[in-house]
Scaffold this active site. Structure first.
Site, short mmCIF file in Angstrom:
data_model
loop_
_atom_site.label_atom_id
_atom_site.label_comp_id
_atom_site.label_asym_id
_atom_site.label_seq_id
_atom_site.Cartn_x
_atom_site.Cartn_y
_atom_site.Cartn_z
N ASP A 61 -17.39 7.27 -1.90
CA ASP A 61 -16.19 7.10 -0.98
C ASP A 61 -15.60 8.68 -0.39
O ASP A 61 -16.33 9.54 -0.97
CB ASP A 61 -14.95 6.69 -2.06
CG ASP A 61 -13.53 6.36 -1.64
OD1 ASP A 61 -13.72 6.33 -0.11
OD2 ASP A 61 -12.47 6.32 -2.07
N CYS A 120 -16.65 1.88 0.34
CA CYS A 120 -15.49 1.00 0.61
C CYS A 120 -14.95 1.20 2.19
O CYS A 120 -14.24 0.07 2.47
CB CYS A 120 -14.40 1.35 -0.57
SG CYS A 120 -13.62 3.00 -0.28
N GLN A 176 -10.03 -3.86 -3.62
CA GLN A 176 -11.27 -3.35 -3.17
C GLN A 176 -12.37 -3.56 -4.26
O GLN A 176 -13.44 -4.30 -3.75
CB GLN A 176 -11.12 -1.95 -2.91
CG GLN A 176 -12.43 -1.21 -2.53
CD GLN A 176 -13.07 -1.67 -0.85
OE1 GLN A 176 -12.26 -1.66 -0.01
NE2 GLN A 176 -14.14 -1.96 -0.94
N HIS A 205 -7.23 0.74 -6.65
CA HIS A 205 -7.53 0.06 -5.33
C HIS A 205 -8.10 -1.48 -5.97
O HIS A 205 -9.42 -1.62 -5.63
CB HIS A 205 -8.21 0.71 -4.35
CG HIS A 205 -8.41 0.03 -3.09
ND1 HIS A 205 -7.73 -1.08 -2.72
CD2 HIS A 205 -9.14 0.46 -1.74
CE1 HIS A 205 -7.78 -1.23 -1.31
NE2 HIS A 205 -8.63 -0.25 -0.98
N ARG A 264 -14.47 -8.47 1.69
CA ARG A 264 -12.72 -8.38 1.32
C ARG A 264 -12.07 -9.48 1.74
O ARG A 264 -11.16 -9.86 1.15
CB ARG A 264 -12.49 -7.06 2.13
CG ARG A 264 -12.95 -5.95 1.82
CD ARG A 264 -12.30 -5.18 0.49
NE ARG A 264 -11.07 -5.41 0.30
CZ ARG A 264 -10.15 -4.39 0.69
NH1 ARG A 264 -10.55 -3.16 1.28
NH2 ARG A 264 -8.83 -4.61 0.30
N ARG A 312 0.72 -1.11 -0.15
CA ARG A 312 0.08 0.14 0.01
C ARG A 312 0.97 1.21 -0.07
O ARG A 312 1.85 1.46 1.08
CB ARG A 312 -0.73 0.03 1.17
CG ARG A 312 -1.74 1.17 1.40
CD ARG A 312 -2.80 1.33 2.32
NE ARG A 312 -3.90 0.40 1.67
CZ ARG A 312 -5.19 0.50 2.30
NH1 ARG A 312 -5.47 1.39 3.35
NH2 ARG A 312 -6.17 -0.07 1.81
#
Ligand code: CP
Ligand code: NVA
Length: 305
Positions: A224, A263, A132, A129, A291, A102
């Site tokens: 988001d 998310c 996700q 992402h 996830r 990340r």
């Protein structure tokens, strides 16, 4: 040929996305599937930004598949004192069997991938992402809406999540509407990627600067945060986005049975009200749980060759 890495959803074919979505479902309903898959393997998690879901779902998932996790805080590696990405990648790939990263720049995960022979998984960059969105496609499949008639609207800031949604939908041939202020609309480069993919699948995108038109008759509204990790918090941006808040009134323009996705983490009362997030249209907790299952499916795909 199968890629060794997942750097963006561009790396996966439509068939593979479809396979992973269905595999995630099987894994969710048969918890102990593949429990020895990663036996004797160590996977690193190299994170330069905060994380709750991505870190924990990978840690739990790797453990459930019999593997060992090593969490690496990027600040404590020599990387933060100037050792190059290339040298770090060469060394880590001699100790580890895979690395979830990340970070900020997409080029960083690409450089890691070029300089190591272990799978490199993008756990979020400024551009994408993919884990996700893979998981979100599974959630949409699970609620029975992953088909070409879906009316899907992403609303708010154009960012790493909306970029990955664009790629995912273009691959599957499903249309997507984005509702954003003009200044925070998707960049040309990501729309170009969408158009290239859509030539094969027929998917269409629609960018609307009017939130009410954007959510009209939507089956799913996805939002988001307005200020992503690494962005500077700006009053100007927040004030432009204010009318794109997902609230009870906005939902009245969508389908009666609209589902709301986020998310997470959410900035409650900014991009989404608590009333909506905790209300009957919200599927955010199912989305967060998934996830774990989707990440396990991805690991099964990458490690069962
Ligand atoms: N959605 C998501 O990636 O959450 P985290 O930032 O907590 O990992
Ligand atoms: N767009 C958000 C996603 C967090 C999971 C960010 O990058 O901060």
């Amino acid at each position: 040929m199968q890629n060794k890495d997942l750097l963006s959803l561009k790396d996966l074919s439509s068939e593979t996305i479809d396979y992973l979505v269905k595999l995630a479902s099987r894994i969710k309903h048969g918890k102990f599937l593949y429990k020895d898959l990663l036996e004797g393997k160590s996977l690193g998690l190299l994170f330069s930004k905060h994380s709750t879901r991505t870190r924990l779902s990978f840690e739990a998932g790797i453990n459930q598949l019999g593997g060992n996790v090593i969490y690496l805080d990027a600040q404590n590696l020599q990387l933060s004192r100037g050792e190059t990405v290339e040298d770090t990648a060469r060394v880590l790939s001699r100790y580890l069997d895979g690395l979830v990263i990340r970070t900020y720049e997409q080029s960083m995960v690409e450089r890691f991938a070029e300089n190591s022979d272990i799978p490199i998984i993008n756990g979020l960059t400024d551009d994408y992402h993919p884990c996700q969105v893979l998981s979100d496609l599974f959630t949409i499949f699970e609620i029975g809406l992953l088909n070409k008639d879906l009316k899907f609207t992403y609303i708010g800031d154009s960012n790493n999540v909306s970029n990955s949604l664009l790629i995912g939908f273009s691959k599957l041939g499903v249309d997507i509407t984005l509702g954003c202020p003009e200044k925070y609309s998707p960049a040309e480069w990501i729309l170009d990627i969408f158009k290239r993919q859509a030539k094969k699948t027929g998917a269409k995108f629609n960018v609307l600067n009017d939130p009410i038109k954007a959510v009209k008759d939507a089956d799913i509204i996805y939002t988001d945060v307005w200020i992503s990790m690494g962005d500077t918090n700006s009053e100007e941006k927040i004030s432009k986005l204010r009318e794109f808040q997902v609230n009870k009134k906005l939902l009245t323009y969508a389908s009666d049975n609209v589902k709301v996705m986020h998310c997470l983490p959410a900035h409650r009362e900014q991009e989404i009200t608590s009333e909506v997030m905790d209300g009957k249209h919200s599927i955010v907790w199912q989305q967060a749980e998934n996830r774990l299952h989707a990440q396990k499916a991805l690991l099964v795909y990458l490690y069962s060759r």
